[in-house]
Design a protein around this motif. Structure first.
Motif, mmCIF file in Angstrom:
data_model
loop_
_atom_site.group_PDB
_atom_site.id
_atom_site.type_symbol
_atom_site.label_atom_id
_atom_site.label_comp_id
_atom_site.label_asym_id
_atom_site.label_seq_id
_atom_site.Cartn_x
_atom_site.Cartn_y
_atom_site.Cartn_z
ATOM 1 N N SER A 37 0.811 -1.221 0.000
ATOM 2 C CA SER A 37 0.000 0.000 0.000
ATOM 3 C C SER A 37 0.841 1.266 0.000
ATOM 4 N N LEU A 38 2.055 1.192 0.526
ATOM 5 C CA LEU A 38 2.858 2.404 0.651
ATOM 6 C C LEU A 38 4.108 2.353 -0.218
ATOM 7 N N VAL A 39 4.931 1.345 -0.004
ATOM 8 C CA VAL A 39 6.205 1.272 -0.725
ATOM 9 C C VAL A 39 5.966 1.073 -2.215
ATOM 10 N N ASN A 40 5.147 0.087 -2.554
ATOM 11 C CA ASN A 40 4.936 -0.237 -3.964
ATOM 12 C C ASN A 40 4.279 0.917 -4.710
ATOM 13 N N THR A 41 3.334 1.581 -4.068
ATOM 14 C CA THR A 41 2.658 2.697 -4.737
ATOM 15 C C THR A 41 3.595 3.883 -4.910
ATOM 16 N N VAL A 542 5.519 -0.639 16.222
ATOM 17 C CA VAL A 542 5.194 0.723 15.771
ATOM 18 C C VAL A 542 6.466 1.468 15.360
ATOM 19 N N CYS A 543 7.513 1.334 16.159
ATOM 20 C CA CYS A 543 8.761 2.052 15.857
ATOM 21 C C CYS A 543 9.498 1.460 14.662
ATOM 22 N N GLN A 544 9.146 0.259 14.259
ATOM 23 C CA GLN A 544 9.795 -0.345 13.102
ATOM 24 C C GLN A 544 9.058 -0.052 11.792
ATOM 25 N N ILE A 545 7.918 0.594 11.854
ATOM 26 C CA ILE A 545 7.157 0.864 10.626
ATOM 27 C C ILE A 545 7.952 1.750 9.666
ATOM 28 N N PRO A 547 11.330 2.476 9.548
ATOM 29 C CA PRO A 547 12.498 1.816 8.944
ATOM 30 C C PRO A 547 12.122 0.695 7.981
ATOM 31 N N PHE A 548 11.049 -0.054 8.300
ATOM 32 C CA PHE A 548 10.614 -1.109 7.380
ATOM 33 C C PHE A 548 10.232 -0.511 6.035
ATOM 34 N N MET A 589 18.337 -4.991 7.901
ATOM 35 C CA MET A 589 17.844 -3.671 8.270
ATOM 36 C C MET A 589 16.335 -3.631 8.436
ATOM 37 N N PHE A 590 15.589 -4.292 7.547
ATOM 38 C CA PHE A 590 14.127 -4.183 7.674
ATOM 39 C C PHE A 590 13.489 -5.347 8.421
#
Length: 884
Positions: A37-41, A542-545, A547-548, A589-590
């Motif tokens: 939903s976010l990275v690919n778009t 939540v804190c990894q969102i 960086p992921f 990293m992710f």
């Protein structure tokens, strides 16, 4: 539950029950949905392209449709190879006509100067002398009338293309972008403090000859103080800024303000380290002119790069808008930047720069980066120390007990990292061993199962087994999982400090990983959620969102760039190993801080083993037809092919070899996949089989890359001679003359032939080359022979004249002895015999790369025998050697 520590503190601590296993798919699904939903778009997000009808409502804006229409006209010329009428006449006239249109509607306060440069010269390009004659540049200077400013902004792209390619993406798209930027600026009333030089260079693919001609010879070159270089290694998408400066961080201040930022230090370091099989004019401007600047290029859809499929229909209109908006913004700002007046005063070292999903830019100096990395390291170590202290206090375990457990988890985590990369490399070696490498070339989704899945398995299986064996440990499950996260943080800190010590600026990536882990740790310590395992896991999630999202974004960009490049990176290395290591690095990293959360689910071992099952399933898929790597037109397999005639002469002038054949240069690892089709043409021999007997294998090597690839190149003798369209190259020894002593002689040659020729030079019989009229770097640095000279010409097809000075060394000791006794006898006996035996071997390779291969019947016939999924870049050629 109550524990009594050695400090006699009673503490209530929640010992969690594991979550049911069926929640695990929802956990993994959350990250998948986040990625899609976010990275690919965002990867594919492009601005709305403006049309001609939008021009009235968007004054001063870049119009994508006009750039597209101009590219259509440019590509109608066809392939624009140096030396062809298309490149030397049609393309030049096209550019002059387009500039004339701009001049006709230009603002009254501006003026345009046009200069068509013809130049000849030479320089060292890696291991060969790169020599050019009569190549052209169309140079346009846009400035305010009566401007006295002598500090110019240079914007460069190239209008030539490789043989057989229309060159829509590389680099016609950037040429028309420059024309549209020029048009918009020329019509505006905005100030132009610094003149802008638009360099349309006509010989980049040769390689990089026209930029060298401009920066070393043109009258405006010394005035160019800043650079925007525009190139392409793909067709469309978003152009990336992958080189900046060097040592001029002020440039990023202006790039930061572009509408669509897309830049990364990692790309710069990978490119400059040679991991990207390309080069750009940026290097020439930097090395020969000392011009700082920005290097930008298209990187997506590299499958069509340098092929006949690099057409306008493969280039999306939105890409024009994306690039045009950015280049127009940079041109306006840099043309008014005060730093251009004295760039040397603003040279301050390297930059660290990166964008976040194309939303905004972050940049800072290398010195700042070192400080940040050290501060983050200290904060992380402090946070981990405080966390360990609270574990002692809350669990009732001693410091010694907690530190022992922490040491064990650090060791397990380190072994897990090694296991993860080991498994990925094992898959890569297996796929190559069964001749199924590059199964991801077209179907990139297979990378998930082939490489990400075994990496997740490797990261998780040992921690899962350890936690299962220690489930009765007095240190609670939540704390033990935290220990694995702390252990991963320690491993990353070691990596970060190592990279920082090696001056690798991409250490910022590891710094970001550690930073967000610190944030999660601080949140947990302040809220006391570290006592409650599930709340702790929620805080970490939540804190990894961020960086992921960021690291999967970078990983996707890297894969989109590197996957097509593996189709032209040669046959010597296993490309699956490159992909395996790349995925492993980004997984650290992710996924490094996310994988331990798996341990909160019941049946952890079974969940982890599912990733191993996924790996096995994808291997099965990859070795079937579903894993076939190539697809006609969209992701073809590449070969270069020359139908050549070669004649090799003996010292007495007789011919020892006279044969025709096909020189086949496979450009990727899977060349054996078409071996049956190749063998049907004739018996194939490795080119390297001839290399011990003949200079440069006795073959018409096109350039130094062909020489490096000879181990995997093939020669097939044919009964049919190639259809050579003109006379064979003619090398004539005009005369030879003695130099300072009888042991030294100068040979004067002339060479006439096609627009692209290779000159191969070797010495024989204990001779050495003292000097020659080519670039003298190889001689000055005493490089070992044989030598390669790449020669091409544009408009000027006059014969090349060159000299070679040779010294016979086998007589030196004899000469010294005779000199002490009878100087006259020495000369009488030796001057007539020193050059009786050959001292030079010269080979000439002729390449008719400007011809339409469809008009060459025999060549087309051979090409048609290759599989339909293969793209063949072919031409006819000759190779002939003589002794002198």
């Amino acid at each position: 539950m109550s524990f009594n520590s050695k400090y006699h503190i009673d503490v209530d601590f929640e010992v969690p029950k594991k979550l049911q296993w069926y929640y695990a798919p929802a956990f993994f699904g959350f990250w998948l949905v986040l990625y899609l939903s976010l990275v690919n778009t965002q990867m594919n997000h492009m601005p709305q392209p403006l049309t001609r009808s939008d021009e009235a409502s968007h004054p001063g804006a870049f119009i994508a449709q006009r750039a597209e229409d101009t590219l259509i006209e440019l590509t109608r010329i066809g392939p624009r190879v140096v030396g062809s009428m298309a490149n030397e006449e049609a393309a030049v006239e096209f550019l002059r006509a387009e500039v004339a249109k701009i001049e006709a509607e230009m603002s009254d306060r501006l003026e345009i100067d046009v200069d068509v440069q013809q130049a000849s010269g030479a320089y060292m390009h890696w291991e060969m002398v790169n020599m050019y004659q009569g190549i052209q540049n169309v140079v346009v200077k846009l400035s305010e009338k009566n401007s006295t400013n002598e500090n110019f902004l240079l914007i460069n792209s190239h209008y030539d293309s490789v043989p057989g390619s229309p060159g829509a993406g590389d680099d016609g798209s950037m040429v028309v972008t420059m024309l549209e930027v020029m048009r918009v600026i020329a019509k505006s009333d905005e100030p132009l403090a610094h003149p802008i030089v638009f360099l349309f260079n006509g010989a980049e693919e040769n390689p990089l000859q026209a930029s060298h001609a401009f920066i070393t010879q043109h009258k405006w070159a010394k005035n160019c103080k800043a650079l925007i270089n525009l190139d392409s290694a793909g067709s469309g998408g978003r152009e990336i800024l992958f080189q900046s400066g060097p040592n001029h961080p002020w440039l990023m201040k202006y790039y930061r303000n572009v509408p669509h930022p897309f830049a990364n230090t990692l790309a710069e370091e990978l490119f400059q380290a040679g991991y990207i099989p390309s080069d750009t004019d940026f290097r020439i401007f930097r090395d020969f002119g000392g011009v700082p600047g920005l290097d930008m290029a298209y990187i997506f859809n590299g499958y069509v790069y340098h092929t006949k499929y690099d057409r306008i229909n493969a280039f999306p209109r939105a890409s024009f808008q994306h690039t045009g908006d950015n280049v127009l913004s940079l041109a306006r700002s840099l043309a008014n930047a005060p730093e251009v007046d004295d760039t040397a005063a603003h040279s301050e070292g390297h930059n660290i720069f990166y964008d976040f999903l194309g939303w905004f830019m972050i940049f800072y100096t290398e010195t700042t980066s070192i400080i940040v990395n050290v501060v983050v390291t200290l904060l992380a170590l402090l946070g981990i120390g405080i966390s360990l202290y609270f574990m002692c206090v809350r669990s009732g375990c001693s410091w010694k007990g907690v530190l022992l457990r922490f040491s064990i988890t650090v060791a397990i985590q380190f072994i897990s990292l090694v296991l993860a990369v080991g498994l990925a490399l094992l898959v890569a070696v297996f796929m190559d061993g069964v001749d199924r490498s590059m199964s991801w070339f077209t179907s990139s989704w297979t990378i998930f199962g082939l490489y990400l899945a075994p990496i997740i398995f490797g990261l998780s299986i040992l921690p899962a087994l350890y936690l299962e064996k220690t489930k009765r440990d007095p240190l609670g499950l939540g704390f033990r999982i935290q220990l694995f996260m702390h252990s991963h943080c320690i491993c990353l800190i070691v990596i970060m400090l190592t990279l920082t010590g090696l001056s690798i600026r991409s250490a910022y990536l590891i710094m970001l990983c550690v930073l967000f882990d610190i944030v999660a740790l601080i949140v947990n310590l302040v809220t006391k959620w570290h006592r409650k395992a599930y709340l702790f896991a929620i805080a970490v999630t939540v804190c990894q969102i961020l960086p992921f999202v960021y690291f999967t974004y970078l990983c996707t960009v890297a894969l989109a760039t590197l996957l097509p490049m593996q189709g032209r990176s040669g046959s010597s290395t296993n490309p699956d190993m490159v992909i395996a290591v790349l995925v492993w690095v980004f997984s650290l990293m992710f996924a490094g801080f996310i994988a331990p959360i798996i341990m909160f689910f019941r049946k952890t071992r079974t969940i982890v083993l599912c990733f191993l099952g996924i790996t096995i399933l994808f291997i099965i898929i990859a070795v079937t037809n579903a894993g076939f790597p190539y697809k006609e037109k969209t992701s073809p397999q590449r070969y270069s092919l020359i139908h050549a005639h070669r004649r090799l002469h003996n010292a007495d002038g007789s011919t020892r070899i006279d044969e025709s054949g096909l020189y086949i240069y496979p450009q990727d690892r899977r060349f054996e996949i078409a071996r049956d089709d190749i063998d049907a043409i004739g018996e194939a021999h490795k080119v390297s089989d001839f290399c011990d007997e003949e200079m440069f294998c006795g073959m018409p090597l096109y350039n130094h890359r062909w020489n490096k690839a000879r181990q995997y190149s093939l020669w097939i003798e044919t009964s049919e001679q190639p259809e050579i369209p003109t006379e064979y190259p003619m090398l004539v020894l005009q005369d030879s003359s003695e130099l300072e002593s009888p042991t030294q002689r100068r040979f004067n040659f002339t060479l006439a032939g096609p627009s692209h020729m290779g000159i191969f030079i070797n010495v024989k019989n204990d001779a050495r080359i003292l000097n020659w009229s080519f670039n003298d770097t190889l001689i000055r640095e005493q490089a070992e022979p044989p030598y390669m000279v790449y020669f091409s010409y544009g408009l000027d097809d006059s014969p090349l004249e060159f000299t070679i000075d040779v010294e016979v060394t086998r007589y030196m000791l004899i000469a010294c002895n005779y000199l002490a006794y009878n100087r006259t006898v020495y000369y009488l006996q030796k001057t007539t015999s020193m050059f009786d035996t050959p001292t030079l071997e010269i080979g000439i390779g002729g390449h008719w790369v400007t011809q339409d291969i469809t008009a060459i019947e025999k060549l087309s016939s051979y090409i048609s025998r290759f599989p339909s999924y293969a793209y063949i870049q072919g031409w006819v050629g000759t190779y002939e050697t003589w002794y002198f």
